[in-house]
Write an enzyme that holds these catalytic residues in place. Structure first.
Site, PDB file in Angstrom:
ATOM      1  N   HIS A 224       0.782  -1.296  -0.093  1.00 46.26           N
ATOM      2  CA  HIS A 224       0.043   0.012   0.091  1.00 46.26           C
ATOM      3  C   HIS A 224       0.880   1.110   0.035  1.00 46.26           C
ATOM      4  O   HIS A 224       0.402   2.412  -0.148  1.00 46.26           O
ATOM      5  CB  HIS A 224      -0.830  -0.124   1.276  1.00 46.26           C
ATOM      6  CG  HIS A 224      -1.979  -1.133   0.997  1.00 46.26           C
ATOM      7  ND1 HIS A 224      -2.993  -1.157   0.180  1.00 46.26           N
ATOM      8  CD2 HIS A 224      -2.316  -2.026   2.005  1.00 46.26           C
ATOM      9  CE1 HIS A 224      -3.747  -2.085   0.446  1.00 46.26           C
ATOM     10  NE2 HIS A 224      -3.239  -2.795   1.409  1.00 46.26           N
TER      11      HIS A 224
ATOM     12  N   ASP B 108      -2.401 -10.633  -2.714  1.00 41.70           N
ATOM     13  CA  ASP B 108      -3.244 -10.115  -1.506  1.00 41.70           C
ATOM     14  C   ASP B 108      -4.379 -10.003  -1.511  1.00 41.70           C
ATOM     15  O   ASP B 108      -4.663  -9.533  -2.838  1.00 41.70           O
ATOM     16  CB  ASP B 108      -2.314  -8.857  -0.929  1.00 41.70           C
ATOM     17  CG  ASP B 108      -2.616  -8.535   0.465  1.00 41.70           C
ATOM     18  OD1 ASP B 108      -2.046  -8.684   1.354  1.00 41.70           O
ATOM     19  OD2 ASP B 108      -3.840  -7.777   0.546  1.00 41.70           O
TER      20      ASP B 108
ATOM     21  N   HIS C  43      -6.191  -7.266  -0.646  1.00 40.46           N
ATOM     22  CA  HIS C  43      -6.320  -5.836  -1.141  1.00 40.46           C
ATOM     23  C   HIS C  43      -5.545  -5.359  -2.282  1.00 40.46           C
ATOM     24  O   HIS C  43      -4.407  -5.743  -2.606  1.00 40.46           O
ATOM     25  CB  HIS C  43      -5.788  -5.045   0.215  1.00 40.46           C
ATOM     26  CG  HIS C  43      -6.423  -5.269   1.594  1.00 40.46           C
ATOM     27  ND1 HIS C  43      -5.871  -6.232   2.425  1.00 40.46           N
ATOM     28  CD2 HIS C  43      -7.645  -5.019   1.858  1.00 40.46           C
ATOM     29  CE1 HIS C  43      -6.750  -6.463   3.437  1.00 40.46           C
ATOM     30  NE2 HIS C  43      -7.824  -5.504   3.460  1.00 40.46           N
TER      31      HIS C  43
ATOM     32  N   TYR D 273      -4.256 -12.102   8.024  1.00 37.15           N
ATOM     33  CA  TYR D 273      -4.540 -11.931   9.466  1.00 37.15           C
ATOM     34  C   TYR D 273      -5.273 -12.787  10.058  1.00 37.15           C
ATOM     35  O   TYR D 273      -5.754 -12.746  11.555  1.00 37.15           O
ATOM     36  CB  TYR D 273      -5.237 -10.380   9.507  1.00 37.15           C
ATOM     37  CG  TYR D 273      -4.554  -9.439   8.700  1.00 37.15           C
ATOM     38  CD1 TYR D 273      -3.433  -8.865   9.240  1.00 37.15           C
ATOM     39  CD2 TYR D 273      -4.966  -9.208   7.495  1.00 37.15           C
ATOM     40  CE1 TYR D 273      -2.613  -8.042   8.476  1.00 37.15           C
ATOM     41  CE2 TYR D 273      -4.166  -8.335   6.395  1.00 37.15           C
ATOM     42  CZ  TYR D 273      -3.014  -7.838   7.191  1.00 37.15           C
ATOM     43  OH  TYR D 273      -2.162  -6.750   6.502  1.00 37.15           O
TER      44      TYR D 273
HETATM   45  C1  SS9 Z   1     -10.007   1.127   7.040  1.00 39.77           C
HETATM   46  C2  SS9 Z   1      -9.793  -0.274   7.119  1.00 39.77           C
HETATM   47  C3  SS9 Z   1      -8.340  -0.323   6.754  1.00 39.77           C
HETATM   48  C4  SS9 Z   1      -6.728  -1.725   6.257  1.00 39.77           C
HETATM   49  C5  SS9 Z   1      -6.184  -2.985   5.809  1.00 39.77           C
HETATM   50  C6  SS9 Z   1      -4.934  -2.941   5.134  1.00 39.77           C
HETATM   51  C7  SS9 Z   1      -4.452  -4.479   4.710  1.00 39.77           C
HETATM   52  C8  SS9 Z   1      -3.098  -4.635   4.236  1.00 39.77           C
HETATM   53  N1  SS9 Z   1     -10.475   1.694   8.475  1.00 39.77           N
HETATM   54  N2  SS9 Z   1      -7.850  -1.560   6.876  1.00 39.77           N
HETATM   55  S1  SS9 Z   1      -2.473  -6.108   3.655  1.00 39.77           S
HETATM   56 ZN    ZN Z   2      -4.072  -7.010   2.545  1.00 45.68          ZN
END
Ligand code: SS9
Ligand code: ZN
Length: 343
Positions: A160, A196, A198, A324
């Site tokens: 990210h 991933d 995301h 996770y």
């Molecule tokens: C917004 C949700 C944020 C972030 C997840 C990042 C995952 C990285 N409040 N969540 S692999």
């Molecule tokens: Zn992720």
């Protein structure tokens, strides 16, 4: 395959993440790494080495200088300001505001460099982020030196993070550093495959205008999933990079049949691109029991995915990203690596 991993990841362990309007223990926590290490050892991946210090020149080449200064000094400035908690962004340059001028105040600066609020910075965050980047760099050097593959057990993750923004638990884009290292070592064309859950917004952004690095990402559709504001199918690259970006957004409840179809499509694109080396952003949060994701992959699906990736026959650097559902992340991560080796 060789594994690179640094104990310094422990220096990044924020106490809190803003989630659903509450402060919770961050989903991205040090114990994630223990599950992966335990499973690696159980499955006889015993060649585990800790990397040397990060090579700063490629990090400086990839990232904005003011952003790196911010990461290095954010904690001390936060403390100097008199704040007692962890660095958390709360004010952002939103629509029609000034985007180009970082404020002097650290609270303002945090918002300027953050893309979301859940990611806190603590005393050891910079050291941990550098150690994570160092693992990616060591794995890339190993593969550039002729190895078929290497696994960088990166923590914190990286996909990210852009050249000038942190968020989504990421600070430095490890996969981008690995890809850039492979380019510099002589690969004319490099592909990055991000599995991933995301969207890898940071990696996409870094290579969006470049024709020598192809980026493909399989992820939860941006209408429904973080990072929300990038990852649509019509983002195909720009300028010299036109045609070198491929997004495969998928809806809630997506299972392996649909997901593996997207994987095959991405693999076909990577083959057609003529990649000479591959970086895999290896997140395993597409797993059915992941607490913050909505795909439905089972553990054996990760083995099959690894096999398909291995079928490309490319020198490959794996960089750990998300995942996770703590216990299962070890099994799922190592399944990908074993499938790859079996291919
Ligand atoms: C917004 C949700 C944020 C972030 C997840 C990042 C995952 C990285 N409040 N969540 S692999
Ligand atoms: Zn992720």
């Amino acid at each position: 395959m060789k594994v690179y991993f640094s104990e310094d990841h422990r220096r990044h362990f924020p106490q809190a993440e803003l989630f659903g309007g509450q402060f919770v223990t961050p989903f991205e926590r040090p114990s994630r790494i223990e599950y992966v290490l335990d499973r690696l050892r159980e499955r006889r991946f015993l060649d585990i080495e800790s990397p040397g210090p990060a090579d700063m020149a490629p990090i400086r080449a990839l990232c904005a200088p003011d952003y790196l200064d911010f990461l290095e000094t954010a904690w001390s400035e936060w403390k100097k300001e008199g704040f007692s908690g962890e660095v958390m962004a709360a004010s952002f340059p939103a629509r029609r505001m000034q985007m180009a001028r970082p404020p002097r105040n650290i609270d303002g600066k945090a918002g300027y460099y953050a893309l979301s609020t859940e990611t806190a910075i603590t005393a050891g965050t910079w050291a941990a982020a550098l150690s994570s980047a160092a693992s990616a760099q060591a794995a890339a050097a190993h593969v550039a030196g002729g190895a078929r593959a290497a696994f960088a057990l990166c923590r914190p993750p990286g996909h990210h993070a852009t050249a000038d923004m942190y968020g989504g638990f990421c600070f430095l884009n490890n996969a981008a550093l690995a890809a850039e290292a492979l380019c510099r070592a002589g690969a004319g064309r490099v592909a990055i495959l991000d599995i991933d859950f995301h969207h890898g917004n940071g990696t996409q952004d870094i290579f969006y205008r470049r024709g020598d690095v192809f980026f493909a990402s399989l992820h939860g559709a941006p209408e429904e999933a973080f990072p929300y504001f990038l990852g649509y199918r019509d983002e195909t690259g720009h300028g010299a990079g036109e045609g070198t970006n491929a997004n495969y957004p998928m809806p809630p409840g997506t299972g392996y049949e649909r997901w593996s179809g997207a994987l095959e499509a991405a693999i076909a694109r990577i083959r057609a691109f003529g990649a000479e080396a591959l970086v895999v952003s290896l997140g395993v949060d597409a797993y059915r029991d992941d607490p913050i994701s909505f795909f439905r992959l089972d553990s054996p699906d990760f083995t099959d995915a690894g096999r398909r990736i291995g079928g490309l026959g490319l020198p490959t650097v794996f960089c750990m990203e998300g995942g996770y559902a703590v216990e299962a992340i070890g099994i799922n991560t190592v399944n990908v690596l074993e499938g790859f080796e079996d291919a």
